[in-house]
Write a protein that holds these residues in place. Structure first.
Motif, PDB file in Angstrom:
ATOM      1  N   THR A  25      11.385   3.932  -9.189  1.00 34.99           N
ATOM      2  CA  THR A  25      11.289   3.761  -7.736  1.00 34.99           C
ATOM      3  C   THR A  25      10.021   3.002  -7.358  1.00 34.99           C
ATOM      4  O   THR A  25      10.047   2.107  -6.503  1.00 34.99           O
ATOM      5  N   ILE A  26       8.900   3.353  -7.989  1.00 32.51           N
ATOM      6  CA  ILE A  26       7.635   2.663  -7.704  1.00 32.51           C
ATOM      7  C   ILE A  26       7.747   1.186  -8.064  1.00 32.51           C
ATOM      8  O   ILE A  26       7.325   0.307  -7.294  1.00 32.51           O
ATOM      9  N   ARG A  27       8.314   0.922  -9.205  1.00 31.27           N
ATOM     10  CA  ARG A  27       8.465  -0.479  -9.614  1.00 31.27           C
ATOM     11  C   ARG A  27       9.381  -1.224  -8.648  1.00 31.27           C
ATOM     12  O   ARG A  27       9.126  -2.388  -8.301  1.00 31.27           O
ATOM     13  N   GLY A  28      10.452  -0.569  -8.211  1.00 28.33           N
ATOM     14  CA  GLY A  28      11.340  -1.195  -7.237  1.00 28.33           C
ATOM     15  C   GLY A  28      10.636  -1.473  -5.922  1.00 28.33           C
ATOM     16  O   GLY A  28      10.795  -2.550  -5.322  1.00 28.33           O
ATOM     17  N   GLY A  50       0.798  -1.219   0.000  1.00 32.41           N
ATOM     18  CA  GLY A  50       0.000   0.000   0.000  1.00 32.41           C
ATOM     19  C   GLY A  50       0.831   1.268   0.000  1.00 32.41           C
ATOM     20  O   GLY A  50       0.342   2.336  -0.361  1.00 32.41           O
ATOM     21  N   LEU A  51       2.092   1.168   0.404  1.00 35.55           N
ATOM     22  CA  LEU A  51       2.954   2.347   0.470  1.00 35.55           C
ATOM     23  C   LEU A  51       3.775   2.554  -0.789  1.00 35.55           C
ATOM     24  O   LEU A  51       4.356   3.617  -0.984  1.00 35.55           O
ATOM     25  N   ALA A  52       3.860   1.542  -1.638  1.00 37.60           N
ATOM     26  CA  ALA A  52       4.811   1.554  -2.745  1.00 37.60           C
ATOM     27  C   ALA A  52       4.634   2.759  -3.666  1.00 37.60           C
ATOM     28  O   ALA A  52       5.595   3.466  -3.970  1.00 37.60           O
ATOM     29  N   THR A  53       3.406   3.014  -4.127  1.00 35.25           N
ATOM     30  CA  THR A  53       3.165   4.134  -5.036  1.00 35.25           C
ATOM     31  C   THR A  53       2.955   5.461  -4.319  1.00 35.25           C
ATOM     32  O   THR A  53       3.577   6.460  -4.682  1.00 35.25           O
ATOM     33  N   PRO A  54       2.087   5.541  -3.280  1.00 38.96           N
ATOM     34  CA  PRO A  54       1.801   6.859  -2.691  1.00 38.96           C
ATOM     35  C   PRO A  54       3.029   7.577  -2.149  1.00 38.96           C
ATOM     36  O   PRO A  54       3.178   8.781  -2.350  1.00 38.96           O
ATOM     37  N   THR A  55       3.914   6.867  -1.461  1.00 34.36           N
ATOM     38  CA  THR A  55       5.076   7.558  -0.888  1.00 34.36           C
ATOM     39  C   THR A  55       6.013   8.054  -1.984  1.00 34.36           C
ATOM     40  O   THR A  55       6.489   9.188  -1.938  1.00 34.36           O
ATOM     41  N   ALA A  56       6.281   7.217  -2.982  1.00 38.57           N
ATOM     42  CA  ALA A  56       7.165   7.642  -4.069  1.00 38.57           C
ATOM     43  C   ALA A  56       6.554   8.814  -4.830  1.00 38.57           C
ATOM     44  O   ALA A  56       7.243   9.787  -5.175  1.00 38.57           O
ATOM     45  N   LEU A  57       5.247   8.747  -5.090  1.00 41.90           N
ATOM     46  CA  LEU A  57       4.590   9.811  -5.837  1.00 41.90           C
ATOM     47  C   LEU A  57       4.555  11.106  -5.027  1.00 41.90           C
ATOM     48  O   LEU A  57       4.722  12.204  -5.566  1.00 41.90           O
ATOM     49  N   ALA A  58       4.355  10.992  -3.714  1.00 42.76           N
ATOM     50  CA  ALA A  58       4.329  12.182  -2.868  1.00 42.76           C
ATOM     51  C   ALA A  58       5.683  12.881  -2.876  1.00 42.76           C
ATOM     52  O   ALA A  58       5.768  14.110  -3.003  1.00 42.76           O
ATOM     53  N   VAL A  59       6.756  12.107  -2.744  1.00 45.77           N
ATOM     54  CA  VAL A  59       8.092  12.703  -2.763  1.00 45.77           C
ATOM     55  C   VAL A  59       8.385  13.312  -4.125  1.00 45.77           C
ATOM     56  O   VAL A  59       8.900  14.429  -4.223  1.00 45.77           O
ATOM     57  N   ALA A  60       8.049  12.597  -5.190  1.00 45.45           N
ATOM     58  CA  ALA A  60       8.365  13.065  -6.538  1.00 45.45           C
ATOM     59  C   ALA A  60       7.595  14.331  -6.896  1.00 45.45           C
ATOM     60  O   ALA A  60       8.162  15.264  -7.476  1.00 45.45           O
ATOM     61  N   THR A  61       6.303  14.388  -6.552  1.00 47.38           N
ATOM     62  CA  THR A  61       5.532  15.588  -6.879  1.00 47.38           C
ATOM     63  C   THR A  61       6.022  16.781  -6.071  1.00 47.38           C
ATOM     64  O   THR A  61       6.074  17.904  -6.574  1.00 47.38           O
ATOM     65  N   GLY A  62       6.393  16.537  -4.818  1.00 47.83           N
ATOM     66  CA  GLY A  62       6.940  17.629  -4.014  1.00 47.83           C
ATOM     67  C   GLY A  62       8.267  18.119  -4.553  1.00 47.83           C
ATOM     68  O   GLY A  62       8.509  19.324  -4.657  1.00 47.83           O
ATOM     69  N   ASN A 110      13.270   3.972   0.500  1.00 46.23           N
ATOM     70  CA  ASN A 110      13.591   3.985  -0.931  1.00 46.23           C
ATOM     71  C   ASN A 110      12.900   5.149  -1.631  1.00 46.23           C
ATOM     72  O   ASN A 110      13.481   5.797  -2.507  1.00 46.23           O
ATOM     73  N   SER A 111      11.666   5.438  -1.245  1.00 49.30           N
ATOM     74  CA  SER A 111      10.941   6.558  -1.849  1.00 49.30           C
ATOM     75  C   SER A 111      11.567   7.896  -1.479  1.00 49.30           C
ATOM     76  O   SER A 111      11.630   8.819  -2.298  1.00 49.30           O
TER      77      SER A 111
END
Length: 790
Positions: free
Chosen positions: A738-741, A435-447, A781-782
């Motif tokens: 990162t999301i894929r990883g 559940g954390l794989a996409t949201p955390t990476a996307l949150a960091v990347a958009t910020g 990782n994110s």
């Protein structure tokens, strides 16, 4: 009321509205998937639930009461309340100014909204408190249980005294959530932790009180791999496993929440308004007014060191502005009357008076923040697959754990061994990392992208960037500045450049034509202010759109096209004729300048070539695209000569120039490239680019372009710099990687560990620790994306 919030949200389409729900009680991706599935079953409803942000974005018919959406979430055992969007959907909020006429002139800085990252988080504090207390109680239990030499007489009862508060008080949040979901016939990660720890603790109580584990002098060795024993487990306690699993889950949840908070910190700071209050200039007073009450056309004062609360145009003062928060540029920018300034940037040196041009909900900052918020709400295709898997994962794991327990118990391995194997299955399979794989990476990347002036519409964009091989560049306003500037000046012998600019600039300054403004601007920039403003200009006469005639300091001056000179019989020397031909070959607009000689006859003195200038960095951007294997194509409605000249200057092949394209044909050109097998990214800024941006596989809009172009784009570049395009592609691809990883390691962990647990080869305590570490790894990782640099 909840419905009031729904009414204030942005309309997703004429037939639907979008409502934000703040959801509490989610502990893993399974929770988010179940809520999303429940909401999606309502008639006409589409939902996206984000575990990392704790928000659900629901699109539904206007007549549907928001209370129904809230009730649907609560039937699953989660808390929900309707919430206003983090950012206004657009349009100012009119309000009556209530500042009294006698209000004193403010001396303090504009009120700035606190950063979300700095706000206290009660749940984070409570998690930290419970985790640290449980850690202090668990360490002695593990030390004694793992070392037979330290096991004094009745050590097991000492461990029970320390373990009981860990399992009951420390694990209360897991047991409470598991019970709540059980009432709704559902299961989550909390269910697995609760059942696993209670099974270990319950078995230990049974063996202590009814088996032989409570006898004095009992020794208990630690095995990394559980194994059957001669007492059928009646002298085996799992107190250290119960304590370690609970503590590991708490520590993992604490570190995970803290990491998510850091991940969301940059974007949350962006979503916080740059200022909550503005000082409106009324006469000689400055009245404090909420930013929502300031309307376009109002004048506001912004002191040194204060952020600009709204977009506007400087009308008084000259200062330096730090625009890094909006554009990612570190160098300060000088501003003067007429310069555009953006909300969120900071005035550095001198008080300015700014005339606002947009209401609070329409500022560039608000558009950025909405884009970031929307991006964080989405999911990649692979994450949606993970959600579907995790929705069935917990029930399947519980079934596997029961079968494992029965298999080992009935097969003769002993019920103690069977309990250990079943516990290991429950604990090791917790799918929180999924559940954390996409949201955390996307949150960091958009910020991070927002810091660099790059806004991603959503995770689907990430998947598009991976396939792009052709980049179509609009010319005017994208590769070029979109403003006419003086490119070259060729004068006859004996005539200086300053003399030409002084005479032509003074005359053209009286006109509003874009070419005239370009010549006047060049004169203003290159000459001293005294030399430019002291000229006496009289008898100015525009000549049918061909040029202008006037008197400058008593000398008659003519400036205009070659046709005007032919009609008036003014000869053009051969050197100036060659300069005219060269400039025309480059697609530039030419202006001839003549003034009277000693006999009072007009004589041609110079040729000025005016064209739309190439943006600084465009050539470098094209070179970076080529270095990454991308094919740049220039698309323009301009004439072929001008298009080829710009293409040659920035490094685009002549064969990849498409000129004289009507606005309605730009999308057709993009489609033609797609039919030829290319995956196309389109970069543009105008209304005439909107259809092409939408047609392209990836639309990239310049942030200073039209609202229609920005809305049609998948990526928005806040700053006018084409070099941000390859940076945006790199960031998007790094985020997708990162999301894929994250998803790979989350799946790999479960796939590898679950069979070991079923086979009885995994100690429950080790399973608990590795379960917690999997979530920590995904968050860590994110967070590496925060260090992304262009």
């Amino acid at each position: 009321m909840a419905t009031d919030v729904a009414d204030s949200t942005a309309a997703a389409s004429p037939e639907t509205v979008t409502t934000e729900l703040a959801v509490t009680g989610m502990t893993c991706g399974t929770c988010a998937a179940r809520i999303q599935r429940k909401l999606g079953r309502l008639p006409g409803v589409e939902a996206s639930v984000n575990y990392a942000t704790g928000r659900a974005r629901v699109t539904h018919p206007p007549e549907q009461d928001t209370d129904e959406l809230v009730a649907a979430v609560r039937t699953l055992g989660f808390g929900a309340t309707a919430a206003a969007p983090l950012v206004p959907a657009g349009g100012g909020v009119p309000s009556t100014r209530t500042a009294p006429e006698s209000a004193p002139r403010p001396t303090s800085s504009t009120t700035t909204a606190p950063k979300a990252e700095d706000a206290p988080d009660p749940e984070l504090s409570e998690l930290r408190h419970r985790a640290l207390v449980c850690l202090a109680l668990t360490l002695p239990v593990m030390a004694v249980a793992m070392n037979p030499d330290w096991q004094f007489r009745y050590w097991q009862w000492f461990c029970l005294v320390l373990t009981a508060p860990v399992v009951i008080w420390g694990g209360y949040r897991f047991h409470r959530a598991a019970l709540r979901h059980l009432r709704h016939l559902s299961a989550t990660m909390d269910t697995l932790v609760s059942v696993g720890t209670l099974a270990a603790f319950g078995w230990s109580l049974w063996t202590l009180f009814f088996g032989g584990a409570g006898l004095g002098g009992m020794r208990h060795a630690l095995y990394l791999v559980p194994r059957p024993d001669q007492f059928d487990g009646s002298r085996t306690v799992y107190l250290e496993a119960a304590a370690a699993i609970t503590t590991a889950a708490l520590l993992g949840r604490w570190i995970e929440r803290r990491g998510r908070r850091r991940a969301l910190g940059v974007s949350s700071s962006l979503m916080a308004p740059p200022a909550t209050e503005a000082r409106v200039v009324v006469g000689d007073r400055e009245l404090p007014v909420p930013v929502g009450g300031v309307q376009p056309g109002d004048r506001i004062a912004v002191g040194a060191g204060e952020p600009f609360p709204l977009d506007g145009r400087v009308v008084e003062g000259r200062s330096t502005v730090d625009a890094g928060a909006m554009t990612g540029e570190s160098a300060p920018v000088d501003v003067e009357p007429g310069t555009e300034v953006l909300a969120g940037t900071r005035n550095e040196t001198v008080r300015l008076v700014v005339e606002t041009t947009r209401a609070a909900g329409d500022t560039q900052w608000a558009r950025m923040a909405r884009r970031v918020e929307e991006a964080q709400a989405g999911k990649t295709a692979i994450q949606r697959l993970a959600d579907r898997i995790s929705a069935w994962f917990v029930p399947v794991v519980i079934l596997i754990a029961i079968n494992t327990l029965l298999f080992w118990g009935v097969s003769g391995a002993g019920w103690g061994f069977a309990v250990a194997a079943g516990m290991a299955v429950l604990v090791v399979a917790c799918p929180c990392a999924l559940g954390l794989a996409t949201p955390t990476a996307l949150a960091v990347a958009t910020g991070r992208g927002a810091q660099l002036g790059i806004l991603l519409r959503g995770p689907e964009v990430l998947e598009s960037t991976r396939r792009v091989d052709t980049i179509v560049l609009d010319k005017t306003g994208t590769v070029t500045t979109g403003r006419m500037t003086l490119q070259t000046l060729r004068a006859t012998d004996g005539v200086g450049r300053d003399e030409v600019l002084a005479r032509a600039g003074a005359l053209e300054a009286r006109l509003e034509h874009p070419v005239a403004r370009a010549i006047a601007a060049a004169a203003r920039d290159e000459l001293t202010e005294a030399a430019f403003t002291s000229a006496e200009v009289t008898d100015v006469a525009p000549l049918d759109g061909l040029g202008v005639l006037g008197t400058v300091d008593g000398v008659r001056v003519l400036a205009g096209r070659h046709r005007l000179f032919v009609e008036r019989g003014v000869d053009v020397p051969a050197d100036l004729q060659r300069a005219l031909d060269d400039a025309a070959g480059q697609g530039a607009t030419t202006v001839l300048v003549a003034w009277d000689d000693e006999h009072g006859d007009l004589r041609a003195r110079a040729v000025l070539a005016v064209a739309d200038g190439v943006r600084e960095g465009s050539a470098e951007a094209v070179a970076q695209m080529r270095a990454r294997g991308l094919r740049p194509v220039l698309l323009t409605g301009d004439n072929p000569a001008a298009a080829r000249a710009v293409a040659a200057e920035v490094g685009i092949d002549a064969a990849d120039v498409v000129a004289e394209v009507l606005p309605t044909e730009k999308a057709d050109e993009v489609r033609r490239l797609q039919e030829a097998g290319a995956t196309v990214a389109m970069v543009g800024d105008g209304v005439n680019d909107a259809a092409a941006l939408a047609q392209a596989d990836l639309g990239v809009a310049m942030g200073t372009g039209t609202a229609m172009a920005i809305e049609a784009g998948d990526v928005t570049l806040v700053r006018d710099d084409l070099r941000a395009v390859p940076v945006a592609l790199r960031l998007a691809r790094r985020t997708l990687s990162t999301i894929r990883g994250n998803l790979f390691w989350a799946f790999a962990y479960n796939v590898a560990a679950l069979p070991l647990a079923v086979a009885g080869l995994l100690n429950p305590m080790i399973a608990g620790v590795t379960m917690a570490l999997s979530s920590v790894f995904v968050v860590g990782n994110s967070l590496r994306l925060r260090r992304f640099t262009p």
